[in-house]
Design a protein around this motif. Structure first.
Motif, PDB file in Angstrom:
ATOM      1  N   LEU A  34       0.829  -1.208   0.000  1.00  0.00           N
ATOM      2  CA  LEU A  34       0.000   0.000   0.000  1.00  0.00           C
ATOM      3  C   LEU A  34       0.866   1.261   0.000  1.00  0.00           C
ATOM      4  N   LEU A  35       1.895   1.276   0.852  1.00  0.00           N
ATOM      5  CA  LEU A  35       2.776   2.435   0.902  1.00  0.00           C
ATOM      6  C   LEU A  35       3.615   2.555  -0.370  1.00  0.00           C
ATOM      7  N   ALA A  36       3.986   1.426  -0.957  1.00  0.00           N
ATOM      8  CA  ALA A  36       4.725   1.462  -2.219  1.00  0.00           C
ATOM      9  C   ALA A  36       3.855   2.032  -3.336  1.00  0.00           C
ATOM     10  N   LEU A  37       2.576   1.670  -3.344  1.00  0.00           N
ATOM     11  CA  LEU A  37       1.657   2.253  -4.320  1.00  0.00           C
ATOM     12  C   LEU A  37       1.498   3.746  -4.104  1.00  0.00           C
ATOM     13  N   TYR A  38       1.522   4.165  -2.849  1.00  0.00           N
ATOM     14  CA  TYR A  38       1.445   5.596  -2.523  1.00  0.00           C
ATOM     15  C   TYR A  38       2.669   6.341  -3.073  1.00  0.00           C
ATOM     16  N   VAL A  39       3.848   5.763  -2.891  1.00  0.00           N
ATOM     17  CA  VAL A  39       5.069   6.367  -3.438  1.00  0.00           C
ATOM     18  C   VAL A  39       4.996   6.425  -4.965  1.00  0.00           C
ATOM     19  N   PHE A  40       4.461   5.370  -5.565  1.00  0.00           N
ATOM     20  CA  PHE A  40       4.299   5.326  -7.023  1.00  0.00           C
ATOM     21  C   PHE A  40       3.454   6.503  -7.521  1.00  0.00           C
ATOM     22  N   MET A  41       2.354   6.771  -6.849  1.00  0.00           N
ATOM     23  CA  MET A  41       1.467   7.854  -7.274  1.00  0.00           C
ATOM     24  C   MET A  41       2.083   9.226  -7.001  1.00  0.00           C
ATOM     25  N   ILE A  42       2.764   9.377  -5.868  1.00  0.00           N
ATOM     26  CA  ILE A  42       3.389  10.665  -5.554  1.00  0.00           C
ATOM     27  C   ILE A  42       4.498  10.979  -6.547  1.00  0.00           C
ATOM     28  N   TYR A  43       5.277   9.985  -6.919  1.00  0.00           N
ATOM     29  CA  TYR A  43       6.350  10.210  -7.904  1.00  0.00           C
ATOM     30  C   TYR A  43       5.770  10.637  -9.246  1.00  0.00           C
ATOM     31  N   ARG A  44       4.687  10.012  -9.627  1.00  0.00           N
ATOM     32  CA  ARG A  44       4.053  10.384 -10.901  1.00  0.00           C
ATOM     33  C   ARG A  44       3.475  11.790 -10.827  1.00  0.00           C
ATOM     34  N   LEU A  45       3.050  12.206  -9.637  1.00  0.00           N
ATOM     35  CA  LEU A  45       2.439  13.518  -9.478  1.00  0.00           C
ATOM     36  C   LEU A  45       3.463  14.643  -9.502  1.00  0.00           C
ATOM     37  N   VAL A  46       4.574  14.460  -8.835  1.00  0.00           N
ATOM     38  CA  VAL A  46       5.519  15.569  -8.660  1.00  0.00           C
ATOM     39  C   VAL A  46       6.660  15.568  -9.663  1.00  0.00           C
ATOM     40  N   THR A  47       6.786  14.522 -10.467  1.00  0.00           N
ATOM     41  CA  THR A  47       7.907  14.484 -11.401  1.00  0.00           C
ATOM     42  C   THR A  47       7.799  15.614 -12.403  1.00  0.00           C
ATOM     43  N   ARG A  48       8.957  16.219 -12.703  1.00  0.00           N
ATOM     44  CA  ARG A  48       9.020  17.329 -13.642  1.00  0.00           C
ATOM     45  C   ARG A  48       9.728  16.940 -14.937  1.00  0.00           C
ATOM     46  N   MET A 101      15.898  14.386  -7.208  1.00  0.00           N
ATOM     47  CA  MET A 101      14.604  13.928  -6.700  1.00  0.00           C
ATOM     48  C   MET A 101      14.450  12.419  -6.847  1.00  0.00           C
ATOM     49  N   ASP A 102      15.033  11.839  -7.881  1.00  0.00           N
ATOM     50  CA  ASP A 102      14.998  10.385  -8.022  1.00  0.00           C
ATOM     51  C   ASP A 102      15.723   9.714  -6.860  1.00  0.00           C
ATOM     52  N   LEU A 103      16.807  10.334  -6.400  1.00  0.00           N
ATOM     53  CA  LEU A 103      17.542   9.792  -5.268  1.00  0.00           C
ATOM     54  C   LEU A 103      16.710   9.858  -3.990  1.00  0.00           C
ATOM     55  N   VAL A 104      15.951  10.944  -3.827  1.00  0.00           N
ATOM     56  CA  VAL A 104      15.061  11.074  -2.666  1.00  0.00           C
ATOM     57  C   VAL A 104      14.021   9.963  -2.663  1.00  0.00           C
ATOM     58  N   PHE A 105      13.374   9.741  -3.800  1.00  0.00           N
ATOM     59  CA  PHE A 105      12.351   8.695  -3.880  1.00  0.00           C
ATOM     60  C   PHE A 105      12.968   7.309  -3.714  1.00  0.00           C
ATOM     61  N   LEU A 106      14.200   7.135  -4.170  1.00  0.00           N
ATOM     62  CA  LEU A 106      14.865   5.843  -4.026  1.00  0.00           C
ATOM     63  C   LEU A 106      15.095   5.513  -2.551  1.00  0.00           C
ATOM     64  N   PHE A 107      15.615   6.472  -1.791  1.00  0.00           N
ATOM     65  CA  PHE A 107      15.823   6.251  -0.356  1.00  0.00           C
ATOM     66  C   PHE A 107      14.490   6.132   0.375  1.00  0.00           C
ATOM     67  N   TRP A 108      13.504   6.873  -0.062  1.00  0.00           N
ATOM     68  CA  TRP A 108      12.175   6.778   0.547  1.00  0.00           C
ATOM     69  C   TRP A 108      11.616   5.372   0.386  1.00  0.00           C
ATOM     70  N   CYS A 134       6.616  17.690   2.853  1.00  0.00           N
ATOM     71  CA  CYS A 134       7.880  18.406   2.651  1.00  0.00           C
ATOM     72  C   CYS A 134       8.142  18.656   1.168  1.00  0.00           C
ATOM     73  N   ILE A 135       7.953  17.645   0.338  1.00  0.00           N
ATOM     74  CA  ILE A 135       8.220  17.785  -1.103  1.00  0.00           C
ATOM     75  C   ILE A 135       7.262  18.784  -1.739  1.00  0.00           C
ATOM     76  N   LEU A 136       5.956  18.664  -1.432  1.00  0.00           N
ATOM     77  CA  LEU A 136       4.963  19.518  -2.064  1.00  0.00           C
ATOM     78  C   LEU A 136       5.090  20.973  -1.607  1.00  0.00           C
ATOM     79  N   VAL A 137       5.330  21.175  -0.307  1.00  0.00           N
ATOM     80  CA  VAL A 137       5.419  22.541   0.210  1.00  0.00           C
ATOM     81  C   VAL A 137       6.675  23.240  -0.305  1.00  0.00           C
ATOM     82  N   LEU A 138       7.815  22.568  -0.239  1.00  0.00           N
ATOM     83  CA  LEU A 138       9.056  23.181  -0.703  1.00  0.00           C
ATOM     84  C   LEU A 138       9.040  23.430  -2.206  1.00  0.00           C
ATOM     85  N   ASP A 139       8.324  22.603  -2.941  1.00  0.00           N
ATOM     86  CA  ASP A 139       8.237  22.801  -4.388  1.00  0.00           C
ATOM     87  C   ASP A 139       7.422  24.039  -4.733  1.00  0.00           C
ATOM     88  N   LEU A 140       6.488  24.428  -3.856  1.00  0.00           N
ATOM     89  CA  LEU A 140       5.647  25.597  -4.111  1.00  0.00           C
ATOM     90  C   LEU A 140       6.318  26.905  -3.707  1.00  0.00           C
TER      91      LEU A 140
END
Length: 224
Positions: A34-48, A101-108, A134-140
């Motif tokens: 479930l948490l891995a699926l959550y990371v999957f969706m967040i990565y797809r959302l914030v990737t630039r 950012m890929d490194l952040v998601f990898l460690f996450w 943290c990712i969403l707020v700092l990105d804004l």
């Protein structure tokens, strides 16, 4: 029984493996999935990225499950844990991580597997929410306006002064990044920050001897 045998017995008893039940394995892998699926969706959302790598995103989710399984196996037996430490120490990953950012998601992803494998599901959940915020707020948060590149091609070898005069009216600061001058051609690249991009490019394109004028935005590092 000698001292060596007593020490060996006490050591093995002190670090003996845990009995991992099927229910615990299923619960751990389910929460991790479930948490891995959550990371999957967040990565797809914030990737630039211009080209989204679905394979890398899938590998993030799979890595959480694999890490959780390794942690469970290490808890079950001391010999297996020592063997895995030796086996994993010789693994070499040669794929270069170009985006930080890929490194952040990898460690996450790896941390989720480790924490869930240890049975600390609440810690994994809270950590995932905190990392997302943290990712969403700092990105804004606006840091600085990304500069643009004005690329000019002109047949007038004395056209640089005219181009820079126009640039001065539209940009407070600018920097000539490249200047290529031949017998009958001028190639000029100017870094600048400008609000009225349409007005700038229109006026530059109307200068005498102008062949082409382009204003290019880039996603590189912001310079101050």
């Amino acid at each position: 029984m000698g001292f060596k045998d007593v020490f060996k017995k006490s050591f093995l008893e002190g670090f003996g493996g845990m009995d991992i039940t099927t229910g615990k394995i299923a619960a751990t892998l389910f929460v991790t999935a479930l948490l891995a699926l959550y990371v999957f969706m967040i990565y797809r959302l914030v990737t630039r990225k211009v080209f989204y790598s679905k394979n890398f995103n899938i590998s993030l989710a799979a890595m959480s499950l694999i890490t959780a399984a390794i942690i469970l196996a290490m808890q079950s037996n001391l010999v297996i844990s020592l063997g895995m430490v030796g086996a994993l120490s010789i693994v070499r990953f040669r794929t270069a991580i170009k985006d930080p950012m890929d490194l952040v998601f990898l460690f996450w992803s790896i941390s989720i597997g480790i924490i869930c494998g240890a049975g600390l599901y609440e810690v994994a959940l809270v950590t995932s929410v905190a990392v997302t915020i943290c990712i969403l707020v700092l990105d804004l948060i606006p840091v600085a306006k990304v500069p643009s590149m004005l690329v000019v091609n002109s047949t007038s070898v004395n056209g640089e002064d005219a181009v820079l005069e126009v640039v001065k009216r539209y940009a407070k600061a600018y920097k000539v990044k490249s200047r290529n001058l031949s017998k009958d051609r001028l190639d000029l690249v100017v870094e600048l920050r400008v609000k009225d991009e349409s007005g700038l490019i229109t006026e530059v394109a109307g200068l005498e001897g102008m062949v082409s004028a382009s204003l290019i935005a880039h996603d590189g590092e912001v310079t101050f």
